[in-house]
Design a protein around this motif. Structure first.
Motif, PDB file in Angstrom:
ATOM      1  N   GLU A 175      -6.076  -7.888   1.822  1.00  8.35           N
ATOM      2  CA  GLU A 175      -6.392  -7.001   2.941  1.00  8.35           C
ATOM      3  C   GLU A 175      -5.079  -6.572   3.575  1.00  8.35           C
ATOM      4  O   GLU A 175      -4.164  -7.382   3.728  1.00  8.35           O
ATOM      5  N   PHE A 176      -5.006  -5.302   3.939  1.00  4.63           N
ATOM      6  CA  PHE A 176      -3.707  -4.798   4.296  1.00  4.63           C
ATOM      7  C   PHE A 176      -3.693  -4.088   5.641  1.00  4.63           C
ATOM      8  O   PHE A 176      -4.672  -3.497   6.055  1.00  4.63           O
ATOM      9  N   ASP A 179      -3.977   5.328   7.192  1.00  5.06           N
ATOM     10  CA  ASP A 179      -5.201   4.781   6.614  1.00  5.06           C
ATOM     11  C   ASP A 179      -5.089   4.880   5.092  1.00  5.06           C
ATOM     12  O   ASP A 179      -5.049   5.982   4.551  1.00  5.06           O
ATOM     13  N   PRO A 180      -5.011   3.753   4.421  1.00  8.76           N
ATOM     14  CA  PRO A 180      -4.852   3.832   2.964  1.00  8.76           C
ATOM     15  C   PRO A 180      -6.120   4.315   2.268  1.00  8.76           C
ATOM     16  O   PRO A 180      -6.076   4.747   1.124  1.00  8.76           O
ATOM     17  N   GLY A 181      -7.252   4.282   2.954  1.00  6.45           N
ATOM     18  CA  GLY A 181      -8.511   4.744   2.376  1.00  6.45           C
ATOM     19  C   GLY A 181      -9.160   3.633   1.560  1.00  6.45           C
ATOM     20  O   GLY A 181      -8.534   3.100   0.648  1.00  6.45           O
ATOM     21  N   THR A 182     -10.407   3.300   1.906  1.00  2.00           N
ATOM     22  CA  THR A 182     -11.101   2.207   1.205  1.00  2.00           C
ATOM     23  C   THR A 182     -11.241   2.544  -0.288  1.00  2.00           C
ATOM     24  O   THR A 182     -10.951   1.719  -1.153  1.00  2.00           O
ATOM     25  N   GLY A 183     -11.663   3.788  -0.574  1.00  3.28           N
ATOM     26  CA  GLY A 183     -11.839   4.208  -1.968  1.00  3.28           C
ATOM     27  C   GLY A 183     -10.522   4.250  -2.723  1.00  3.28           C
ATOM     28  O   GLY A 183     -10.455   3.908  -3.899  1.00  3.28           O
ATOM     29  N   SER A 184      -9.455   4.671  -2.013  1.00  4.49           N
ATOM     30  CA  SER A 184      -8.133   4.780  -2.653  1.00  4.49           C
ATOM     31  C   SER A 184      -7.569   3.401  -2.987  1.00  4.49           C
ATOM     32  O   SER A 184      -6.724   3.271  -3.862  1.00  4.49           O
ATOM     33  N   PHE A 185      -8.033   2.385  -2.254  1.00 10.30           N
ATOM     34  CA  PHE A 185      -7.631   1.005  -2.574  1.00 10.30           C
ATOM     35  C   PHE A 185      -8.449   0.485  -3.752  1.00 10.30           C
ATOM     36  O   PHE A 185      -7.916  -0.081  -4.700  1.00 10.30           O
ATOM     37  N   ALA A 186      -9.760   0.730  -3.670  1.00 12.93           N
ATOM     38  CA  ALA A 186     -10.667   0.203  -4.693  1.00 12.93           C
ATOM     39  C   ALA A 186     -10.313   0.737  -6.084  1.00 12.93           C
ATOM     40  O   ALA A 186     -10.290  -0.011  -7.060  1.00 12.93           O
ATOM     41  N   ILE A 187      -9.992   2.028  -6.147  1.00 10.39           N
ATOM     42  CA  ILE A 187      -9.706   2.627  -7.458  1.00 10.39           C
ATOM     43  C   ILE A 187      -8.459   2.005  -8.099  1.00 10.39           C
ATOM     44  O   ILE A 187      -8.367   1.863  -9.310  1.00 10.39           O
ATOM     45  N   GLN A 188      -7.518   1.571  -7.252  1.00 11.49           N
ATOM     46  CA  GLN A 188      -6.275   1.021  -7.796  1.00 11.49           C
ATOM     47  C   GLN A 188      -6.514  -0.271  -8.575  1.00 11.49           C
ATOM     48  O   GLN A 188      -5.818  -0.555  -9.551  1.00 11.49           O
ATOM     49  N   ALA A 189      -7.517  -1.036  -8.134  1.00 14.09           N
ATOM     50  CA  ALA A 189      -7.823  -2.282  -8.843  1.00 14.09           C
ATOM     51  C   ALA A 189      -8.276  -1.976 -10.267  1.00 14.09           C
ATOM     52  O   ALA A 189      -7.960  -2.700 -11.212  1.00 14.09           O
TER      53      ALA A 189
END
Lengths: 62, 456
Positions: free
Chosen positions: A3-4, A9-19
Motif C-alpha cells: 500500500e502506497f 493519485d496513482p489510480g487503483t486500476g493503474s496499480f492493479a494492472i502493474q501486478a
C-alpha cells in the motif's frame, strides 16, 4: 500487497494492472537480460573487446 | 525579504518553488529530507546532472517567509523560458518521454524512483530534455508499483500514440487535459493498427479497462510488483515509446526545403540583412516568429543569441527540432506556437500554465515572411499586429511582403481583396505608431522590404 502513499493519485486500476503486466514483462526482461549475459560471455571467450554493458534503452542499441 | 510562491507549484507536500528577487528557488520541507539526502549521497544527482538529465542546483541560505522552517532551500540553474508540452513537436515530446524513463531506470539503480512523471517537469536546456524537479525522487521500497505509471501514460504515451497513429495536431488535446489525456479517451481513439501493438494494447487499452473496472472500488491503490517486473515494465515502455514514429511522407518533408517562393539569391540576401540588423542591436535573446524550419533562427544563433524558434506548423517545428538534435544546436529552441491563438493562461486560477505572451521575453522579435499570413489570411489590422509585437520585444526585424508578391497573390486568389491599407505606406504608418523605423533595406530579386524597428 504493497500500500502506497503518494502526492499524486496513482489510480487503483493503474496499480492493479502493474501486478499483471509487470509479471509478463518481468519474465521477458529477465530472459533478455540472461541472453545478453550469455552472449557477452561468449564474446569475451572469443576475445572480442566489445564489452558493452547491457542496456534496456533501445535508442542506445547499435 | 519578500518572496512569492510560484503559482504552478502547489501539488507536492514535500516542497515548492518560490521567487525572490527575480530568482527561482525550491523549498524542501522536512518530509522531503530522506529522499533528497539519498539523491545527493547515492551518486544519482551527480550521474544525472553530468548527463544533462537533471537540473543542477546549489544550496542557498535565505531569510524570506518561504524559506523559513525549510529543511533546505536550493537554487536551481535558472531557465530563460519555461515551455509546455502542448508547445512541443512530436520528437520533443518523445525525447522528453525517453528521458523520463531513463531517469527512472537510473534512479532504480540508486535505490530511488520517480514519484511523478509530469511532462511539465521536463524543460529544454541546451537543446535537450532535462528534469527540473529535484523533488521528483523517492526512496524505492521493494515490491512497490510505479506510482507515476498512470501519469506517464497520460502525459507522454497517450499523446505520442495519437500523434503517431492519427495526427500530430492531436497534441493540442494537452491544452484541454492539462494532467494528460485520460486513457479511456485515448483508448477509444486508437486505430486498429495501434491496438495490434502489444505495448499500446497494454499500456493504453488494457490500462484504461483496468481503470474503469476499479474506478468505483473505493479502495486505496495496493499491489505488489517485484523489482524485475518493474524493470520489465520500464523496458517495455521504453521500447513502446521508441517505436512510435511520425508518419510523414517524403514529399511533405521535402516541402520544408523547396517551398520558398523567391530566388535562392534573395533568400541568402535576407540572411545577410538579418545578420546586419542583429549585429546592430546586440541581441542576447531572439524570438523568431513564424520561424518555419529555423533558417533565420540559425543566423541569430551563430551570433551567440538564445533563440526561440516558433512556428504554427507541427511538421516545421519537427524538422527544426530534428536538426537542432542532429547538429547539437543548443541555442535554438523550436516551439509550436499559433500566433493567432497563442498558448493561453491555463489551470488553477488561470495562473498555473502561463500564456505565451506572458512568458515570451526577448531583445528582438523576427517576423520574416509572416505579416501577410496575419494581416491577410487572418484579417488582422496592421496596427494590431504592431501593437502585439511591441509587447514581445523592444526591437523588431520585420519583412513586409507586398501584394505583388506571389505568396500574397496566392492568399488573395480565392477571396476578395478587402485590404486597401495593405501597402508599404500603410504598413509603415501602422507600425510607426508603436515603433521607430531605424533601418530599411529592399530584398533584391523580390518586391519585399526588410525593416529594423525600435519600440517607442
Amino acid at each position: 500487497m504493497f500500500e502506497f502513499f503518494a502526492y499524486i493519485d496513482p489510480g487503483t486500476g493503474s496499480f492493479a494492472i502493474q501486478a499483471v503486466i509487470g509479471t509478463i514483462m518481468g519474465v521477458t526482461y529477465a530472459a533478455r537480460h540472461r541472453i545478453r549475459v550469455i552472449v557477452g560471455k561468449l564474446r569475451k571467450k572469443k576475445g572480442s573487446d566489445s564489452d558493452t554493458p547491457p542496456t534496456n534503452n533501445p535508442e542506445n542499441k547499435s | 525579504m519578500t518572496s512569492q510562491r510560484e503559482s504552478s507549484s502547489f501539488r507536492d507536500n514535500r516542497g515548492y518553488v518560490f521567487w525572490q528577487d527575480g530568482t527561482a528557488y525550491r523549498r524542501i520541507n522536512s518530509d522531503g529530507k530522506v529522499a533528497y539526502d539519498q539523491l545527493m549521497a547515492s551518486g544519482l544527482y551527480e550521474q544525472l546532472t553530468k548527463r544533462g538529465l537533471l537540473v543542477k542546483h546549489e544550496e542557498a541560505t535565505l531569510e524570506s517567509d518561504d524559506a523559513k522552517g525549510a529543511y533546505k532551500v536550493i537554487k536551481p540553474t535558472q531557465l530563460p523560458l519555461i515551455t509546455y508540452p502542448y508547445e512541443w513537436s512530436f520528437s520533443q515530446l518523445k525525447d522528453a518521454a525517453l528521458a523520463t524513463l531513463e531517469i527512472q531506470r537510473v534512479a532504480l539503480e540508486h535505490g530511488l524512483v520517480l514519484r511523478d512523471a509530469s511532462a511539465y517537469n521536463i524543460q529544454w536546456v541546451d537543446g535537450k530534455p532535462q528534469l527540473i524537479d529535484t523533488l521528483s525522487f523517492d526512496v524505492y521500497i521493494n515490491g512497490e508499483p510505479w506510482v507515476a505509471y498512470r501519469q506517464f501514460c497520460q502525459h507522454f504515451l497517450a499523446p505520442l500514440t495519437l500523434m503517431s497513429h492519427i495526427d500530430p495536431g492531436l497534441l493540442q488535446l494537452l491544452r484541454v487535459y492539462i494532467d494528460g489525456i485520460p486513457l479511456p479517451i485515448a483508448a477509444k481513439m486508437l486505430p486498429t493498427r495501434a491496438r495490434l501493438d502489444f505495448g499500446l494494447a497494454t499500456h493504453i487499452s488494457l490500462h484504461a479497462r483496468y481503470q474503469k473496472s476499479h474506478e468505483d472500488s473505493g479502495r486505496r491503490a495496493a499491489a505488489s510488483v517485484s523489482t524485475v517486473s518493474l524493470k520489465g515494465m520500464l523496458e517495455n515502455l521504453t521500447r513502446t515509446v521508441s517505436k512510435l514514429k511520425l508518419r510523414v511522407s517524403e514529399t511533405q518533408w521535402g516541402d520544408y526545403y523547396n517551398n520558398t517562393n523567391y530566388s535562392d539569391a534573395s533568400f541568402q540576401e535576407k540572411k545577410v540583412i538579418t545578420e546586419e540588423f542583429l549585429k546592430g542591436i546586440k541581441a542576447d535573446r531572439v524570438l523568431d516568429l513564424g520561424a518555419n524550419d529555423g533558417s533565420f533562427s540559425r543566423v541569430a544563433a551563430r551570433l551567440g543569441a538564445n533563440v526561440v524558434s516558433a512556428d504554427i506548423d507541427p511538421l516545421a517545428v519537427e524538422a527544426n527540432y530534428v536538426r537542432v538534435r542532429e547538429r547539437g544546436e543548443g541555442l535554438i529552441l523550436p516551439l509550436l506556437i499559433d500566433l493567432t491563438n497563442p498558448s493561453p493562461d491555463l489551470g488553477w486560477d488561470n495562473a498555473e500554465r502561463r500564456s505565451f505572451t506572458h512568458r515570451a521575453k526577448a531583445d528582438v522579435a523576427l517576423s520574416l515572411a509572416l505579416i501577410h499570413h496575419l494581416a491577410i489570411a487572418n484579417n488582422l489590422p496592421l496596427e494590431m499586429v504592431a501593437e502585439y509585437f511591441a509587447k514581445l520585444a523592444p526591437h523588431l526585424i520585420i519583412e513586409f511582403v507586398p501584394k505583388e508578391d506571389s505568396q500574397v497573390k496566392r492568399l488573395l486568389a480565392t477571396r476578395e481583396d478587402i485590404f486597401p491599407e495593405y501597402t508599404p505606406d500603410g504598413f509603415e504608418a501602422a507600425f510607426s505608431k508603436h515603433y521607430k523605423i531605424v533601418q530599411q533595406r529592399e530584398v533584391k530579386g523580390s518586391a519585399r522590404v526588410m525593416y529594423l524597428m525600435e519600440r517607442r
